[in-house]
Scaffold this motif. Sequence first.
Motif, PDB file in Angstrom:
ATOM      1  N   SER A 134     -42.602  -9.787  13.330  1.00 50.45           N
ATOM      2  CA  SER A 134     -42.455 -10.130  14.735  1.00 50.45           C
ATOM      3  C   SER A 134     -41.011 -10.531  15.048  1.00 50.45           C
ATOM      4  O   SER A 134     -40.442 -10.122  16.074  1.00 50.45           O
ATOM      5  CB  SER A 134     -43.407 -11.281  15.097  1.00 50.45           C
ATOM      6  OG  SER A 134     -43.234 -11.678  16.446  1.00 50.45           O
ATOM      7  N   LEU A 135     -40.403 -11.315  14.176  1.00 49.05           N
ATOM      8  CA  LEU A 135     -39.011 -11.726  14.369  1.00 49.05           C
ATOM      9  C   LEU A 135     -38.088 -10.513  14.338  1.00 49.05           C
ATOM     10  O   LEU A 135     -37.174 -10.385  15.170  1.00 49.05           O
ATOM     11  CB  LEU A 135     -38.614 -12.722  13.278  1.00 49.05           C
ATOM     12  CG  LEU A 135     -37.150 -13.191  13.293  1.00 49.05           C
ATOM     13  CD1 LEU A 135     -36.838 -13.976  14.560  1.00 49.05           C
ATOM     14  CD2 LEU A 135     -36.847 -14.033  12.054  1.00 49.05           C
ATOM     15  N   SER A 187     -38.883  -7.423  14.996  1.00 49.50           N
ATOM     16  CA  SER A 187     -39.129  -6.599  16.178  1.00 49.50           C
ATOM     17  C   SER A 187     -38.315  -7.114  17.360  1.00 49.50           C
ATOM     18  O   SER A 187     -37.736  -6.331  18.129  1.00 49.50           O
ATOM     19  CB  SER A 187     -40.625  -6.609  16.516  1.00 49.50           C
ATOM     20  OG  SER A 187     -40.878  -5.904  17.705  1.00 49.50           O
ATOM     21  N   TRP A 188     -38.260  -8.445  17.512  1.00 52.08           N
ATOM     22  CA  TRP A 188     -37.420  -9.057  18.553  1.00 52.08           C
ATOM     23  C   TRP A 188     -35.955  -8.681  18.335  1.00 52.08           C
ATOM     24  O   TRP A 188     -35.243  -8.307  19.274  1.00 52.08           O
ATOM     25  CB  TRP A 188     -37.590 -10.575  18.513  1.00 52.08           C
ATOM     26  CG  TRP A 188     -36.770 -11.336  19.500  1.00 52.08           C
ATOM     27  CD1 TRP A 188     -37.132 -11.709  20.774  1.00 52.08           C
ATOM     28  CD2 TRP A 188     -35.441 -11.852  19.313  1.00 52.08           C
ATOM     29  NE1 TRP A 188     -36.113 -12.415  21.379  1.00 52.08           N
ATOM     30  CE2 TRP A 188     -35.061 -12.512  20.504  1.00 52.08           C
ATOM     31  CE3 TRP A 188     -34.541 -11.808  18.257  1.00 52.08           C
ATOM     32  CZ2 TRP A 188     -33.821 -13.124  20.667  1.00 52.08           C
ATOM     33  CZ3 TRP A 188     -33.290 -12.410  18.416  1.00 52.08           C
ATOM     34  CH2 TRP A 188     -32.943 -13.073  19.599  1.00 52.08           C
ATOM     35  N   GLU A 219     -35.167  -5.002  19.329  1.00 52.34           N
ATOM     36  CA  GLU A 219     -35.024  -4.798  20.769  1.00 52.34           C
ATOM     37  C   GLU A 219     -33.667  -5.312  21.265  1.00 52.34           C
ATOM     38  O   GLU A 219     -33.008  -4.672  22.090  1.00 52.34           O
ATOM     39  CB  GLU A 219     -36.165  -5.493  21.506  1.00 52.34           C
ATOM     40  CG  GLU A 219     -37.520  -4.857  21.258  1.00 52.34           C
ATOM     41  CD  GLU A 219     -38.637  -5.558  22.017  1.00 52.34           C
ATOM     42  OE1 GLU A 219     -38.322  -6.373  22.914  1.00 52.34           O
ATOM     43  OE2 GLU A 219     -39.809  -5.294  21.716  1.00 52.34           O
ATOM     44  N   LEU A 220     -33.243  -6.464  20.741  1.00 51.47           N
ATOM     45  CA  LEU A 220     -31.939  -7.001  21.135  1.00 51.47           C
ATOM     46  C   LEU A 220     -30.819  -6.101  20.630  1.00 51.47           C
ATOM     47  O   LEU A 220     -29.823  -5.878  21.326  1.00 51.47           O
ATOM     48  CB  LEU A 220     -31.769  -8.414  20.590  1.00 51.47           C
ATOM     49  CG  LEU A 220     -30.456  -9.116  20.970  1.00 51.47           C
ATOM     50  CD1 LEU A 220     -30.326  -9.249  22.478  1.00 51.47           C
ATOM     51  CD2 LEU A 220     -30.377 -10.485  20.300  1.00 51.47           C
ATOM     52  N   GLU A 261     -38.131 -19.214  16.224  1.00 51.80           N
ATOM     53  CA  GLU A 261     -37.282 -19.588  17.359  1.00 51.80           C
ATOM     54  C   GLU A 261     -35.944 -20.163  16.913  1.00 51.80           C
ATOM     55  O   GLU A 261     -34.937 -20.046  17.626  1.00 51.80           O
ATOM     56  CB  GLU A 261     -38.004 -20.581  18.275  1.00 51.80           C
ATOM     57  CG  GLU A 261     -38.549 -21.823  17.586  1.00 51.80           C
ATOM     58  CD  GLU A 261     -39.971 -21.694  17.109  1.00 51.80           C
ATOM     59  OE1 GLU A 261     -40.676 -22.726  17.044  1.00 51.80           O
ATOM     60  OE2 GLU A 261     -40.403 -20.555  16.797  1.00 51.80           O
ATOM     61  N   ARG A 318     -33.602 -17.011  15.808  1.00 54.66           N
ATOM     62  CA  ARG A 318     -33.199 -15.979  16.775  1.00 54.66           C
ATOM     63  C   ARG A 318     -31.724 -16.066  17.122  1.00 54.66           C
ATOM     64  O   ARG A 318     -31.038 -15.043  17.237  1.00 54.66           O
ATOM     65  CB  ARG A 318     -34.055 -16.088  18.037  1.00 54.66           C
ATOM     66  CG  ARG A 318     -35.464 -15.567  17.836  1.00 54.66           C
ATOM     67  CD  ARG A 318     -36.338 -15.795  19.051  1.00 54.66           C
ATOM     68  NE  ARG A 318     -37.714 -15.363  18.797  1.00 54.66           N
ATOM     69  CZ  ARG A 318     -38.756 -15.768  19.468  1.00 54.66           C
ATOM     70  NH1 ARG A 318     -38.603 -16.642  20.452  1.00 54.66           N
ATOM     71  NH2 ARG A 318     -39.967 -15.314  19.173  1.00 54.66           N
ATOM     72  N   PRO A 328     -28.406 -12.122  24.937  1.00 52.74           N
ATOM     73  CA  PRO A 328     -29.872 -12.274  24.959  1.00 52.74           C
ATOM     74  C   PRO A 328     -30.388 -12.837  26.277  1.00 52.74           C
ATOM     75  O   PRO A 328     -31.476 -12.463  26.740  1.00 52.74           O
ATOM     76  CB  PRO A 328     -30.137 -13.247  23.797  1.00 52.74           C
ATOM     77  CG  PRO A 328     -28.997 -13.034  22.861  1.00 52.74           C
ATOM     78  CD  PRO A 328     -27.821 -12.780  23.760  1.00 52.74           C
ATOM     79  N   ARG A 348     -34.186 -11.864  26.781  1.00 47.33           N
ATOM     80  CA  ARG A 348     -34.796 -12.097  25.477  1.00 47.33           C
ATOM     81  C   ARG A 348     -34.872 -13.580  25.138  1.00 47.33           C
ATOM     82  O   ARG A 348     -35.553 -13.958  24.174  1.00 47.33           O
ATOM     83  CB  ARG A 348     -34.031 -11.344  24.375  1.00 47.33           C
ATOM     84  CG  ARG A 348     -33.903  -9.843  24.598  1.00 47.33           C
ATOM     85  CD  ARG A 348     -35.236  -9.182  24.764  1.00 47.33           C
ATOM     86  NE  ARG A 348     -36.097  -9.363  23.592  1.00 47.33           N
ATOM     87  CZ  ARG A 348     -37.393  -9.190  23.582  1.00 47.33           C
ATOM     88  NH1 ARG A 348     -38.030  -8.855  24.696  1.00 47.33           N
ATOM     89  NH2 ARG A 348     -38.083  -9.369  22.471  1.00 47.33           N
TER      90      ARG A 348
END
Length: 561
Positions: free
Chosen positions: A237-238, A240-241, A244-245, A292, A295, A338, A343
Amino acid sequence: MAAQYLGPATLLLATAPAPLPAQVPPDLAITVAPAAPDAQQHIPYVDVTVIARNVHRKAGERLFRLPLEANTVVTSAKDLQNLRIADDRGEIAATIADVSDDASNRTRFWQAPRAIDGAVTVSYRVPIDATAPPIARPQYEMRTTQGSFSASANAFLLLPADGLSRKASVHWDFSAFGSDGVGISSFGVGEATSAEALPSERLASVYYMGGRPGVYRAGDGAFFGAWQGSTPFAMESLLSWAAELHGYYGTFFGYTPPSFGVFGRTNERNPGSGIGLTDSFAFTFNDTSKPEDLRSLLAHEMLHSWVRSLDESMDEAGGLDRAWFGEGLAVYYQRALPYRAGRISAKDFLADLNETAGRYYTNSKIGVPNAAIAEGFWRDTRVRVLPYDRGSLYFATVDADIRASSGGKRSLDDIVRTMLDTRRAGKPMNEALWRTLLEAELGKPGIAAFEAMLAGATIIPPSHAFGPEFRRTTRMLRRFDLGFDPESLLAKSRVVRGLKPGSNAAQAGLREGDEILNTFSQDGLQGDQDAYLTLDIKRGGETLHLRYQPRGESVAAYQWE
């Protein structure tokens, strides 16, 4: 190679049946062969073979190189076993010369004993010490855990010392490891080749991870990730974030690297640290890490794939004097882009900004000039963070000034894109270019402000520098203060010297002459007003554990709300 029309005669030559062969860049073939894991799932060693073609060296010239110490990190250079260097004429009995580049970097060179002309093959074994304690420094060194290993090339890979750029291919040999082995490098998952010819300096910043790591690939395969060890959160999940960024960065800067890799590995002592690498980066986590909190780190390190440094020199001797650009710009954009991309939230943006501002305005070394950064970078965390904090706030000020002078038509983004386009065109991206573009936007006052920043002047962005939705305010914050001389942490036996009477450390029970047994990262401590430091100390025959907040006097500091 496509023909260029230079007139009728040239066109006939270009389309003739037997054209002249195109120039083929020198190449480098790298094979990495991990051993089978032991009973504790540690990989005891890695065998390496390097074939460098088009090597042309005279007797006595430098043939290969490998750092002994890279930015204070001790590498595997002295531990190599069964080293053999040969060409088509047979064995090459290379002589060794160790050179100190600066206080933080030493390099071992293998020198040619005779003339060499052609391909050279190097083979050796790199042992991995599974018991080596984790370090709070760049994560270059060889590590093994849970059936995997990882390291940066500058910690174990001999590379040509001839200054030529080479396309590099990476081959993984898991015949000894087992059929379930997978290898990942900064060039990609499995067998991979660099998209372009790279100098040894950039090949040294390629990361390698092999064995049984976790692997993530974005839909198009251009973005990938790998991690070594168990994660307390869903790494997919991290990543994937981050993917996208990364795509947004490509749109913003106008181009995207053919591939980009993210490497994570466990570090109980120093989670949340990161290093920028060639089209990739590596970061650390432990069993308390949260997505979090990581990121911002990912956002920062991915930016180095575009921004990097002036003259591509930050990792070279003295290059830290130019860290204000590469690191300062990465910190500036790690929250700005971001936020623009949606994001992160405004709350996240402010948390990142205010941590930077709080660390900067409470820094007792705030006035250290840029020329002294390299000398103090690895000796004092208060100096080390200045290029990041001062640089980012300087770029925010420049952005606000350009927007004001152009009536909102231009911004810092325009200068940065021009500089990156210049580098992509093969021209120097250096301080001279920055000065030229800055003066074109802001005139002599812009150059004077730049000189003042380099001299250590305090940077104060205008209240609206980060957008009309934010405003500057003032809060009382406490200075970072270990309570003793930070030089105490640099010695092999870290004995407390210069204990400050009445400091939080003294009140917690620390005494002059105590030996500090544990390692810890100070950079994160310096930015967190509420953080506590735990020291494991040896006093006589007794081991004690002390916990306190490394804070001193309160000072007025700028913040945004």
